[in-house]
Design an enzyme around this catalytic site. Structure first.
Site, PDB file in Angstrom:
ATOM      1  N   SER A   1      40.426  27.543  38.144  1.00 27.74           N
ATOM      2  CA  SER A   1      40.963  27.712  36.609  1.00 27.74           C
ATOM      3  C   SER A   1      41.584  26.290  36.314  1.00 27.74           C
ATOM      4  O   SER A   1      42.340  25.889  37.451  1.00 27.74           O
ATOM      5  CB  SER A   1      41.682  28.850  36.107  1.00 27.74           C
ATOM      6  OG  SER A   1      42.396  28.782  35.221  1.00 27.74           O
TER       7      SER A   1
ATOM      8  N   TYR B   1      49.008  33.833  38.512  1.00 26.37           N
ATOM      9  CA  TYR B   1      47.593  33.588  38.368  1.00 26.37           C
ATOM     10  C   TYR B   1      47.335  31.859  38.669  1.00 26.37           C
ATOM     11  O   TYR B   1      46.283  31.583  39.454  1.00 26.37           O
ATOM     12  CB  TYR B   1      46.957  33.608  36.938  1.00 26.37           C
ATOM     13  CG  TYR B   1      45.710  33.102  36.553  1.00 26.37           C
ATOM     14  CD1 TYR B   1      44.741  34.178  36.914  1.00 26.37           C
ATOM     15  CD2 TYR B   1      45.316  32.196  35.756  1.00 26.37           C
ATOM     16  CE1 TYR B   1      43.397  33.650  36.772  1.00 26.37           C
ATOM     17  CE2 TYR B   1      44.292  31.796  35.441  1.00 26.37           C
ATOM     18  CZ  TYR B   1      43.177  32.811  35.705  1.00 26.37           C
ATOM     19  OH  TYR B   1      41.736  32.399  35.428  1.00 26.37           O
TER      20      TYR B   1
HETATM   21  N1  LIG Z   1      37.507  33.343  30.974  1.00 24.89           N
HETATM   22  C1  LIG Z   1      38.246  32.413  30.918  1.00 24.89           C
HETATM   23  O1  LIG Z   1      38.463  31.848  30.064  1.00 24.89           O
HETATM   24  C2  LIG Z   1      38.265  31.819  32.299  1.00 24.89           C
HETATM   25  C3  LIG Z   1      39.024  30.583  32.420  1.00 24.89           C
HETATM   26  C4  LIG Z   1      39.207  30.112  33.647  1.00 24.89           C
HETATM   27  C5  LIG Z   1      38.935  30.951  34.914  1.00 24.89           C
HETATM   28  N2  LIG Z   1      38.156  32.060  34.790  1.00 24.89           N
HETATM   29  C6  LIG Z   1      37.749  32.605  35.960  1.00 24.89           C
HETATM   30  O2  LIG Z   1      36.477  33.030  35.944  1.00 24.89           O
HETATM   31  C7  LIG Z   1      36.193  34.097  36.757  1.00 24.89           C
HETATM   32  C8  LIG Z   1      35.588  34.929  35.927  1.00 24.89           C
HETATM   33  O3  LIG Z   1      36.161  35.562  34.829  1.00 24.89           O
HETATM   34  P1  LIG Z   1      35.592  36.169  33.549  1.00 24.89           P
HETATM   35  O4  LIG Z   1      36.302  35.441  32.608  1.00 24.89           O
HETATM   36  O5  LIG Z   1      34.302  36.217  33.651  1.00 24.89           O
HETATM   37  O6  LIG Z   1      36.297  37.507  33.448  1.00 24.89           O
HETATM   38  P2  LIG Z   1      35.692  38.836  33.170  1.00 24.89           P
HETATM   39  O7  LIG Z   1      34.636  38.915  31.988  1.00 24.89           O
HETATM   40  O8  LIG Z   1      36.944  39.735  33.304  1.00 24.89           O
HETATM   41  O9  LIG Z   1      34.762  39.419  34.592  1.00 24.89           O
HETATM   42  C9  LIG Z   1      35.770  39.528  35.694  1.00 24.89           C
HETATM   43  C10 LIG Z   1      34.704  39.917  36.844  1.00 24.89           C
HETATM   44  O10 LIG Z   1      35.503  40.085  37.801  1.00 24.89           O
HETATM   45  C11 LIG Z   1      35.232  41.203  38.483  1.00 24.89           C
HETATM   46  N3  LIG Z   1      36.653  41.678  39.222  1.00 24.89           N
HETATM   47  C12 LIG Z   1      37.780  41.800  38.529  1.00 24.89           C
HETATM   48  N4  LIG Z   1      38.980  42.121  39.607  1.00 24.89           N
HETATM   49  C13 LIG Z   1      38.135  42.569  40.493  1.00 24.89           C
HETATM   50  C14 LIG Z   1      38.669  43.334  41.445  1.00 24.89           C
HETATM   51  N5  LIG Z   1      39.953  43.832  41.902  1.00 24.89           N
HETATM   52  N6  LIG Z   1      37.575  43.678  42.474  1.00 24.89           N
HETATM   53  C15 LIG Z   1      36.363  43.552  42.251  1.00 24.89           C
HETATM   54  N7  LIG Z   1      36.120  42.810  41.264  1.00 24.89           N
HETATM   55  C16 LIG Z   1      36.967  42.464  40.273  1.00 24.89           C
HETATM   56  C17 LIG Z   1      34.989  42.302  37.311  1.00 24.89           C
HETATM   57  O11 LIG Z   1      34.299  43.284  38.009  1.00 24.89           O
HETATM   58  P3  LIG Z   1      34.220  44.832  37.180  1.00 24.89           P
HETATM   59  O12 LIG Z   1      34.107  44.734  35.868  1.00 24.89           O
HETATM   60  O13 LIG Z   1      32.855  45.337  37.669  1.00 24.89           O
HETATM   61  O14 LIG Z   1      35.588  45.415  37.485  1.00 24.89           O
HETATM   62  C18 LIG Z   1      34.173  41.254  36.752  1.00 24.89           C
HETATM   63  O15 LIG Z   1      33.098  41.318  37.249  1.00 24.89           O
HETATM   64  C19 LIG Z   1      37.724  34.624  37.202  1.00 24.89           C
HETATM   65  O16 LIG Z   1      37.955  34.270  38.373  1.00 24.89           O
HETATM   66  C20 LIG Z   1      38.665  33.930  36.229  1.00 24.89           C
HETATM   67  O17 LIG Z   1      39.993  33.830  36.747  1.00 24.89           O
HETATM   68  C21 LIG Z   1      37.931  32.406  33.744  1.00 24.89           C
END
Ligand SMILES: NC(=O)c1ccc[n+]([C@@H]2O[C@H](COP(=O)([O-])OP(=O)(O)OC[C@H]3O[C@@H](n4cnc5c(N)ncnc54)[C@H](OP(=O)(O)O)[C@@H]3O)[C@@H](O)[C@H]2O)c1
Length: 233
Positions: free
Chosen positions: A123, A136
């Protein structure tokens, strides 16, 4: 190519899984079984990364994963002296400790094959500081340290290790983190030079490129995809 995408059930991970479904043998993991079943994959292993991950470790070894996409992650927002210690453990386990163990489990096969790709989703908060998101930020900065060290350690085996650092992405996590913050969606957009959120598909296409032979020279890098957020305002 045997690919594993963590956090494939929604958001960025789902976009990555969909982008890679014809690139090789695709395996997925997450907690939501129904969502995992709906993907066009060769198999899945439901697993909570903050708890016992031994089944997933066995799954990685059995399926000889040589492309590991450590995407799953969670976010917590709050003053450092207000965060519950159990939540701190949960976040570090999910965002840093489990990804480290998954890499350790996958690398033996990659070394034997003399080829591999490890891509972590970090991130911008791990590159820049984010007030009230220290845990985080630290978890994501940890991935960057791991990336550089492992790129050196694994270079002789043709294994590349990189971390993609998204800025704000339009997903459940991205939008919830805005709701938890002291800022409105409009105020956040005003801070982004391109005045827009990154789309999950943009991250997925970058992942796909990093797997190709054309990208074999890219290793040990933190690659920002943040619509200009990290450059300044
Ligand atoms: N969205 C943003 O603005 C952003 C910015 C920077 C970085 N990121 C990073 O991008 C990655 C994906 O984020 P996203 O935005 O796509 O989030 P999201 O829509 O909330 O999806 C998160 C995914 O991670 C899985 N997950 C979360 N906690 C878990 C756990 N304890 N065990 C197993 N699986 C888990 C969830 O699985 P389930 O739904 O099946 O529980 C889901 O598939 C993350 O690492 C996040 O930090 C996101």
């Amino acid at each position: 190519m045997n690919i594993l995408v963590t956090g494939a059930s929604k958001g960025i991970g789902k976009a990555i899984a969909e982008e890679l479904q014809d690139t090789g043998n695709l395996f997925v993991t997450g907690r939501n079984i129904e969502a995992l079943e709906s993907l066009n994959s060769k198999g899945f292993c439901a697993c909570n990364l903050a708890e016992d991950i031994s089944e997933l470790i066995t799954f990685i070894k059995k399926n000889k994963i040589d492309v590991l996409i450590n995407n799953a992650g969670e976010y917590i927002y709050g003053a450092i002296d207000s965060v519950d210690f159990d939540k701190i453990n949960h976040l570090y386990n999910t965002n840093l400790i489990a990804p480290t163990k998954l890499i350790a489990a996958a690398v033996t096969n990659m070394k034997e094959k003399k080829w591999g790709r490890i891509i972590n989703i970090g991130s911008i908060s791990g590159v820049m500081g984010e007030a009230h998101a220290g845990i985080y930020s630290a978890s994501k900065a940890g991935l960057l340290g791991l990336t550089k060290a492992l790129a050196l350690e694994l270079a002789e085996f043709n294994i590349t290790v990189n971390t993609i650092n998204p800025g704000w992405v339009e997903t459940g996590l991205g939008m919830n983190s805005i709701e938890e913050s002291d800022f409105s969606k409009e105020e956040i957009i005003e801070c982004i030079p391109q005045r827009r959120f990154v789309k999950p598909e943009e991250v997925a296409k970058l992942v796909k490129y990093l797997i190709t032979e054309d990208a074999k020279g890219i290793t040990g890098q933190g690659i920002n995809i943040c619509a200009g957020l990290s450059v300044g305002i």
